[in-house]
Write a protein that holds these residues in place. Structure first.
Motif: not given
Length: 141
Positions: A24-34, A81-92, A107-113
């Motif tokens: 959706s952003r065309g960028r790497p997703a940083t800081g996602v816990a795996v 948490p990644y999308f929450t950070r993105c949405f917060t940054h976008q709203a600001e 967030v529609f998918f809070p985790e992906v397995t």
């Protein structure tokens, strides 16, 4: 978090790497816990084997090689948490812009397995293509 190169997999074991691209952003997703979990056989219990977080390039380069006898690997991506950070940054950034209809939605998918079978001696690179309302994975190279 700076990631060291993935340790060499001992002969007879499989190795795993991953990266996440936020399409959706065309960028790497940083800081996602795996979390990487393993099991030996379909009826065996999952055992947590390693954790990491995506770096500035969206990659986890430091996941440990899987133990000998592993037949299945599970990658758990904590994307909420990644999308929450993105949405917060976008709203600001757009505080004076009209609110979008989905801005207050959880967030529609809070985790992906992702679960996949492994063969000893093989390397498995499993990229995650992610957006707020969908995702896809594949075996990369």
């Amino acid at each position: 978090m700076t990631s060291a190169p993935a340790p060499e997999a001992p002969v007879g074991t499989a190795s795993v790497s991953t990266h996440i691209l936020d399409t959706s952003r065309g960028r790497p997703a940083t800081g996602v816990a795996v979390t990487l979990s393993v099991r030996a056989g379909t009826s065996a219990r999952w055992t947590a084997h390693g954790t990491s977080a995506t770096d500035a390039d969206g990659r986890c380069k430091d996941l440990p090689a899987v133990p000998e006898g592993t037949t299945h690997v599970r990658l758990d991506f904590a994307v909420e948490p990644y999308f929450t950070r993105c949405f917060t940054h976008q709203a600001e950034a757009q505080q004076d812009a009209p609110r979008s209809r989905d801005s207050d939605a959880p967030v529609f998918f809070p985790e992906v397995t992702v679960v996949f079978a492994v063969t000893p001696g093989e390397h498995y690179h499993v990229p995650l293509l992610l957006n707020p309302f969908g995702y896809s994975v594949y075996r990369g190279s």
